[in-house]
Design a protein around this motif. Sequence first.
Motif, short mmCIF file in Angstrom:
data_model
loop_
_atom_site.label_atom_id
_atom_site.label_comp_id
_atom_site.label_asym_id
_atom_site.label_seq_id
_atom_site.Cartn_x
_atom_site.Cartn_y
_atom_site.Cartn_z
N SER A 75 16.81 -29.36 -25.14
CA SER A 75 16.36 -29.69 -23.78
C SER A 75 17.08 -28.84 -22.73
O SER A 75 16.53 -28.59 -21.66
CB SER A 75 16.56 -31.18 -23.48
N GLN A 76 18.28 -28.38 -23.05
CA GLN A 76 19.03 -27.53 -22.14
C GLN A 76 18.74 -26.05 -22.34
O GLN A 76 19.21 -25.20 -21.59
CB GLN A 76 20.54 -27.77 -22.32
N GLY A 77 17.95 -25.74 -23.38
CA GLY A 77 17.61 -24.35 -23.68
C GLY A 77 18.70 -23.61 -24.44
O GLY A 77 18.70 -22.39 -24.52
N TRP A 78 19.66 -24.33 -25.01
CA TRP A 78 20.78 -23.72 -25.72
C TRP A 78 20.41 -23.32 -27.14
O TRP A 78 20.95 -22.36 -27.66
CB TRP A 78 21.96 -24.68 -25.81
N ILE A 80 17.16 -23.23 -30.29
CA ILE A 80 15.77 -23.37 -30.74
C ILE A 80 15.86 -23.98 -32.14
O ILE A 80 16.61 -23.49 -32.98
CB ILE A 80 15.05 -22.00 -30.79
N THR A 89 20.56 -19.45 -28.37
CA THR A 89 19.88 -18.68 -27.32
C THR A 89 20.91 -18.07 -26.37
O THR A 89 22.10 -18.39 -26.41
CB THR A 89 18.94 -19.59 -26.49
#
Length: 96
Positions: A75-78, A80, A89
Motif C-alpha cells: 500500500s505504501q509502494g515499497w 510488489i 521498489t
Amino acid sequence: MGEHSTQMDFEGHRAARKPQRKQTAKELGRRLLDIIVYEKGYRIGGTLCLDDLDATDVGDWKMPDYKAACAYAVSQGWLIVEHGTLTLTTAGLAAA
C-alpha cells in the motif's frame, strides 16, 4: 507458587506484567522493509520469497502478521508482491 504468584523486582516490590501489545500493520511493514534492505541487503528490483526470510526475525512471525506486513508495504509502494515473491521498489529503498 500457585495462581496468585507475582514477580518481584530487585528491591522486593511487586512488578506488574505488561500485556504484550500487538504490533500494527505499519510496524510490521517497516520491520519487513528493514529486514529486506538492511539484513538481507536487497536493492531496487531485488526479489525474494518467504523461504528467503526463514533465517530472520520474520521467520518467527505468524502468517497473518506476515500478510499484514506485505499488505502495508504494498500500500505504501515499497514492495510488489506477485505469486509469493516480494520485489523491492525504488520507494521501498528510499523509505528504508
